[in-house]
Design a protein around this motif. Structure first.
Motif, short mmCIF file in Angstrom:
data_model
loop_
_atom_site.label_atom_id
_atom_site.label_comp_id
_atom_site.label_asym_id
_atom_site.label_seq_id
_atom_site.Cartn_x
_atom_site.Cartn_y
_atom_site.Cartn_z
N PHE A 272 0.81 -1.12 0.14
CA PHE A 272 -0.17 0.16 0.00
C PHE A 272 1.15 1.36 0.16
CE2 PHE A 272 -3.23 -3.18 1.34
CZ PHE A 272 -4.19 -2.74 0.82
N GLY A 273 1.94 0.95 0.38
CA GLY A 273 2.92 2.44 0.28
C GLY A 273 2.90 3.04 1.43
N LYS A 274 2.22 2.73 2.46
CA LYS A 274 1.96 3.49 3.61
C LYS A 274 1.34 2.68 4.82
CE LYS A 274 -1.40 6.55 3.42
NZ LYS A 274 -2.44 5.86 4.19
N VAL A 275 1.51 3.50 6.27
CA VAL A 275 0.74 2.99 7.22
C VAL A 275 -0.40 3.65 7.40
CG1 VAL A 275 2.79 2.29 8.50
CG2 VAL A 275 1.52 4.68 8.84
N PRO A 276 -1.57 3.13 7.95
CA PRO A 276 -3.00 3.75 8.19
C PRO A 276 -2.83 4.94 8.74
CG PRO A 276 -2.98 1.41 8.55
CD PRO A 276 -1.43 1.75 8.31
N GLU A 277 -3.54 5.97 8.69
CA GLU A 277 -3.74 7.10 9.57
C GLU A 277 -4.01 7.05 10.74
OE1 GLU A 277 -2.83 8.71 5.76
OE2 GLU A 277 -4.15 7.14 6.36
N VAL A 278 -5.18 5.82 11.07
CA VAL A 278 -5.84 5.76 12.53
C VAL A 278 -5.87 4.24 12.56
CG1 VAL A 278 -7.87 6.30 13.79
CG2 VAL A 278 -7.28 7.97 11.88
N VAL A 279 -5.52 3.89 14.09
CA VAL A 279 -5.82 2.68 14.39
C VAL A 279 -6.62 2.69 15.73
CG1 VAL A 279 -3.98 1.60 13.35
CG2 VAL A 279 -3.59 2.52 15.71
N ILE A 280 -7.68 1.90 16.00
CA ILE A 280 -8.55 1.96 17.03
C ILE A 280 -8.66 0.58 17.80
CG2 ILE A 280 -10.92 2.29 17.75
CD1 ILE A 280 -11.33 4.02 15.16
N GLU A 281 -8.29 0.70 19.11
CA GLU A 281 -8.19 -0.55 19.91
C GLU A 281 -9.43 -0.57 20.86
OE1 GLU A 281 -6.68 -3.26 19.31
OE2 GLU A 281 -4.71 -2.78 18.41
N ILE A 282 -10.37 -1.96 20.81
CA ILE A 282 -11.35 -1.80 21.63
C ILE A 282 -11.10 -2.53 22.79
CG2 ILE A 282 -13.88 -2.57 21.87
CD1 ILE A 282 -13.96 -2.10 18.81
N VAL A 283 -11.09 -2.42 24.06
CA VAL A 283 -10.36 -3.18 25.03
C VAL A 283 -11.51 -3.87 25.74
CG1 VAL A 283 -9.45 -2.75 27.26
CG2 VAL A 283 -8.48 -1.42 25.63
N SER A 284 -11.32 -5.22 25.89
CA SER A 284 -12.42 -5.88 26.74
C SER A 284 -11.64 -6.74 27.86
CB SER A 284 -12.91 -7.07 25.78
OG SER A 284 -11.96 -7.90 25.27
N ASN A 285 -10.13 -6.71 28.03
CA ASN A 285 -9.46 -7.22 28.98
C ASN A 285 -8.18 -6.62 29.22
OD1 ASN A 285 -7.82 -8.90 27.37
ND2 ASN A 285 -9.55 -10.17 27.04
N THR A 286 -7.24 -6.79 30.09
CA THR A 286 -5.98 -6.54 30.12
C THR A 286 -4.88 -7.27 29.40
OG1 THR A 286 -5.49 -7.67 32.25
CG2 THR A 286 -6.63 -5.39 32.38
N GLU A 287 -5.23 -8.14 28.70
CA GLU A 287 -4.10 -9.05 28.07
C GLU A 287 -3.60 -8.58 26.88
OE1 GLU A 287 -6.11 -12.78 27.57
OE2 GLU A 287 -6.56 -13.23 29.59
N GLY A 288 -4.62 -7.60 26.21
CA GLY A 288 -3.92 -7.01 24.80
C GLY A 288 -2.87 -5.92 25.03
N ASN A 289 -2.68 -5.49 26.11
CA ASN A 289 -1.49 -4.41 26.54
C ASN A 289 -1.52 -3.30 25.63
OD1 ASN A 289 0.44 -3.41 27.97
ND2 ASN A 289 1.84 -5.00 27.50
N GLU A 290 -2.90 -2.75 25.31
CA GLU A 290 -3.19 -1.68 24.56
C GLU A 290 -2.60 -0.39 24.76
OE1 GLU A 290 -6.51 -4.54 24.07
OE2 GLU A 290 -5.34 -3.73 25.42
N ASP A 291 -2.43 -0.40 26.08
CA ASP A 291 -1.96 1.19 26.56
C ASP A 291 -0.42 1.30 26.73
OD1 ASP A 291 -2.05 -0.63 28.62
OD2 ASP A 291 -2.37 0.81 30.11
N ILE A 292 0.23 0.08 26.73
CA ILE A 292 1.62 0.22 26.85
C ILE A 292 2.30 -0.29 25.53
CG2 ILE A 292 3.63 -0.58 28.23
CD1 ILE A 292 1.84 -0.59 30.53
#
Length: 225
Positions: free
Chosen positions: A96-116
């Motif tokens: 695609f030649g680029k990264v996406p502009e926006v990524v969104i994470e939906i948190v349901s537990n702490t295993e995804g480590n989305e904030d760190i």
């Protein structure tokens, strides 16, 4: 830019494993963030394309596992004509030649480590906007957190407006597919949510009913030939 003949070979990459891992609230929320843009958004500008997708791997190299956000939005890109071919079925940054502009994470537990952990990787990838939606406050922070990449670091956004993509995000309390919840939704610069296809159809029906009532008040039968 890498020429097509020099694209990495992806035949041995695991681009999808067919394992159902999402739950119902997340699945509905993901669709509420993808369907309205295709149904109702005019895009970021004249003749500019976009891709919004849910639960799809983003590959930055063949040496690192993909990162899989709940939803991402990428501007000025198009799907390949032969999209069933393996080399076109995921978001390969070199294609695609680029990264996406926006990524969104939906948190349901702490295993995804989305904030760190995930936040750090998105920063290294140079993703312009990173969003965490944490409806049950698993991370013990705000329900909605948004960051904009400035220089080498993420800076907290307080107005929830993503200037580069000309979209905003807002918490919206209402009913979607029979579920009354607080949902995360795209909005315009005035805070008005981008409607789903069903909402647009309902709005058009209501306008038609109001017009018919006004015509009847004037003694005009709107159903007359």
């Amino acid at each position: 830019m890498t020429q097509p003949s020099e694209y990495p070979v992806v035949d041995r990459l695991i681009t999808e494993d067919d394992t159902p891992v999402d739950h119902l609230p997340s699945e509905k929320q993901q669709r509420l963030l993808t369907e309205p843009l295709y149904s109702s958004w005019v895009g970021p500008g004249l003749d500019r394309t976009f891709l919004v997708a849910a639960n799809m791997g983003i590959f930055t190299s063949t040496n690192e596992p993909p990162i899989i956000p709940a939803v991402f939005l990428s501007l000025d890109v198009q799907l390949a004509e032969h999209w069933w071919e393996r080399k076109h079925r995921s978001y390969f940054v070199w294609e695609f030649g680029k990264v996406p502009e926006v990524v969104i994470e939906i948190v349901s537990n702490t295993e995804g480590n989305e904030d760190i952990k995930k936040k750090a990787r998105y920063r290294r990838m140079r993703i312009p906007y990173y969003v965490i939606f944490d409806p049950t406050r698993q991370l013990r922070g705000p329900v909605l957190q948004m960051w904009e990449l400035q220089g080498l670091q993420y800076v907290t956004l307080t107005d929830y407006w993503l200037a580069e993509v000309q979209l905003g995000l807002t918490l919206w309390e209402g009913s979607f597919e029979g579920r009354e919840e607080v949902w995360l939704r795209w909005c315009d610069e005035h805070g008005t949510v981008i409607p789903t296809g069903a909402e647009r159809a309902n709005q058009a029906q209501q306008r038609a009913q109001r017009l018919a009532e006004r015509l009847r008040a004037l003694g005009i039968d709107p159903e007359a030939d």
